[in-house]
Design an enzyme around this catalytic site. Structure first.
Site, PDB file in Angstrom:
ATOM      1  N   SER A 189      51.740  88.349  66.395  1.00 37.95           N
ATOM      2  CA  SER A 189      50.705  87.652  67.149  1.00 37.95           C
ATOM      3  C   SER A 189      51.341  86.592  68.055  1.00 37.95           C
ATOM      4  O   SER A 189      52.150  86.925  68.918  1.00 37.95           O
ATOM      5  CB  SER A 189      49.679  87.058  66.178  1.00 37.95           C
ATOM      6  OG  SER A 189      48.531  86.627  66.855  1.00 37.95           O
ATOM      7  N   GLU A 320      42.967  96.045  66.315  1.00 40.14           N
ATOM      8  CA  GLU A 320      43.286  94.616  66.240  1.00 40.14           C
ATOM      9  C   GLU A 320      42.035  93.731  66.268  1.00 40.14           C
ATOM     10  O   GLU A 320      41.862  92.832  65.451  1.00 40.14           O
ATOM     11  CB  GLU A 320      44.181  94.222  67.420  1.00 40.14           C
ATOM     12  CG  GLU A 320      45.486  94.970  67.525  1.00 40.14           C
ATOM     13  CD  GLU A 320      46.650  94.251  66.880  1.00 40.14           C
ATOM     14  OE1 GLU A 320      46.422  93.237  66.202  1.00 40.14           O
ATOM     15  OE2 GLU A 320      47.786  94.724  67.054  1.00 40.14           O
ATOM     16  N   HIS A 413      44.030  93.187  63.176  1.00 37.57           N
ATOM     17  CA  HIS A 413      45.102  92.249  63.482  1.00 37.57           C
ATOM     18  C   HIS A 413      45.687  91.678  62.197  1.00 37.57           C
ATOM     19  O   HIS A 413      44.967  91.310  61.266  1.00 37.57           O
ATOM     20  CB  HIS A 413      44.527  91.125  64.342  1.00 37.57           C
ATOM     21  CG  HIS A 413      45.539  90.208  64.936  1.00 37.57           C
ATOM     22  ND1 HIS A 413      46.484  90.617  65.845  1.00 37.57           N
ATOM     23  CD2 HIS A 413      45.754  88.868  64.760  1.00 37.57           C
ATOM     24  CE1 HIS A 413      47.220  89.588  66.216  1.00 37.57           C
ATOM     25  NE2 HIS A 413      46.812  88.524  65.571  1.00 37.57           N
TER      26      HIS A 413
END
Length: 495
Positions: A189, A320, A413
């Protein structure tokens, strides 16, 4: 073998521990001085040497950040390990032995540049060390302390912290059994966005030899003008002058609260004229393209040849955006017009693009479609763009679907992290992975990361515009060729 091994570093000796499994651990080692007082809003400074061996049995402090205590929908899915203190520019090392010369993996944590740490238990490096790799996790300055900039002074202090940590690795890791000539920096991320920024930064050149970017690429930066917009509004919320000096006088809890309010304002009214580029991704603090430390957006620098000598592995999770839409209940409130508006906002041909995504997903709800489109806009397409810009890049996709939220969370995610670290049994990951996650997926991903860190080959061919090969990690992992080519084509020339 001593149960309390001592290693000499440039700033003093550190005393670690040896686990029952024979893994050496050293935690909370300062790589820079505490970024407080005269060091506030300055580039990282060397730590003061310590004359006696420093105990490195416990994690050190983490960067100041908002708490996730409470019953919010993401609280259980965002594990933290909170230790308060000023000396938070520290790192942790796991190694199988001190007399080796092993590949080194340095992990940069995610958290939207405002949260997270290298001491979350799920990032424990025992299983990397078990498998012959030295694992390092780091903390760096977050939020305003790391990325506030009004145009004067030095920007991107959070990235400079990461460079300081990598410099520490270069200068000291041989004492921990690591090879300073074989360092892979990887992140997830915001950590992935960081490592792609490092790939483009002249000041980081030569400090690492390979990069792994999980769910982040080279597109998440802001301009100096946007940085000033964000900083000016933060100062207004605090009721102080828009300068770093004035903000440095604000008590930290008040500053953290103001950062939270700022993020809420951006989410409530994401207008470009108010927030610049931040209006699109809703992250107020990001790397700043200042023209010097970060001369241009990373994707542009990489396309021009920056980091050409560095091996790259990049990838995304299949769904995600479901992390941000499902636990909050937002997915159930999405309507068809919202999907079309989002497609247009992201640069897709609004009706044709949304129609293609709908046709490929029979029975999908508007929330499902928005999740798919947002995932591709912010994660998948940027990853492919970077792979196209950097010859020899390997690409992966993580597709295993979580059982959480009645199986609605999907391949969201951050879900790949317990598989990469082979820490499926960590209690903090249970809300993500459920009771019986597939060990074979962890075996495959963990091995691929180790193989890549060892020799640059994760086990499948590199991605090229002619042969778009990627590895899909799932209960049955296999390579794909130009997966979803029709949807990829919709994004040509975009992102």
């Amino acid at each position: 073998m001593s149960s309390e091994p001592i290693v000499t570093t440039k700033h003093g000796d550190v005393r670690g521990r040896v686990s029952d499994a024979g893994v050496y651990t050293f935690k909370g080692i300062p790589y820079a001085a505490a970024p407080v007082g005269p060091n506030r809003f300055r580039p990282p400074q060397p730590p003061e040497p310590w004359p006696a061996p420093r105990d490195a049995a416990e994690y050190g402090p983490i960067a100041p950040q908002a708490s996730v205590d409470g019953d919010g929908p993401l609280a259980d899915l965002a594990p933290r390990s909170v230790v308060h203190g000023d000396d938070y520019l520290n790192l942790n090392v796991w190694t199988p032995g001190l007399d080796e010369r092993l590949p080194v993996l340095v992990f940069i944590h995610g958290g939207s540049f405002t949260s997270g740490s290298g001491s979350i238990p799920g990032y424990d490096g025992t299983r990397f060390a078990r498998d012959g790799v030295v694992l390092v996790t780091v903390n760096y300055r977050l939020g305003a302390d790391g990325f506030l900039w009004f145009g004067d002074g030095i920007p991107n202090l959070g990235l400079l912290d990461q460079i300081a940590a990598l410099t520490w690795v270069r200068d000291n890791i041989s004492g921990f059994g690591g090879d300073p000539g074989n360092v892979t920096v990887f992140g997830e991320s915001a950590g992935a966005m960081s490592v792609c920024s490092l790939l483009a930064m002249p000041a980081a050149e030569g400090l690492f030899h390979r990069v792994i970017a999980e769910s982040g690429a080279g597109h998440s930066t802001i301009s100096p003008a946007t940085a000033r917009l964000i900083g000016t509004r933060l100062a207004a919320v605090l009721g102080v002058e828009p300068t770093r000096a004035a903000i440095a006088d604000v008590p930290m809890p008040q500053l953290i609260a103001a950062q939270t309010q700022l993020a809420q304002e951006i989410t409530a009214k994401p207008k470009t004229k108010l927030w610049g580029e931040v209006a699109r991704n809703l992250m107020p603090f990001e790397p700043i393209v200042d023209g010097d430390l970060l001369p241009a957006p990373p994707i542009e620098r990489i396309a021009a040849g920056a980091g050409a000598q560095v091996d790259v592995l990049i990838g995304t999770n299949r769904e995600e955006a479901r992390l941000f839409l499902v636990p909050t209940g937002a997915a159930a409130k999405i309507t068809g017009p919202v999907v079309h508006a989002a497609a247009a906002r992201y640069g897709l041909p609004a009706f044709r693009g949304a129609g293609r995504y709908r046709a490929n997903r029979p029975g999908a709800t508007p929330g499902d479609l928005l999740s798919a489109i947002a995932t591709d806009w912010y994660y998948w397409i940027p990853a492919l763009r970077l792979a196209e810009a950097h010859p020899g890049t390997h690409v992966y996709e993580f597709a295993w679907r979580s059982p959480a939220f009645d199986h609605a969370l999907g391949a969201c995610h951050a879900l790949e992290l317990p598989f990469v670290f082979d820490n499926l049994d960590d209690p903090a990951f249970k809300p993500f992975v459920g009771e019986n996650p597939p060990q074979q997926v962890a075996d495959a991903m963990h091995k691929a990361w180790i193989d890549f860190a060892t020799n640059g080959d994760p086990g499948w061919p590199a991605y090229t515009p002619q042969h778009r090969i990627a590895m899909r990690f799932d209960t049955e992992s296999a390579s794909t060729v130009d997966d979803r080519a029709d949807e990829r084509a919709l994004w040509n020339g975009r992102r």
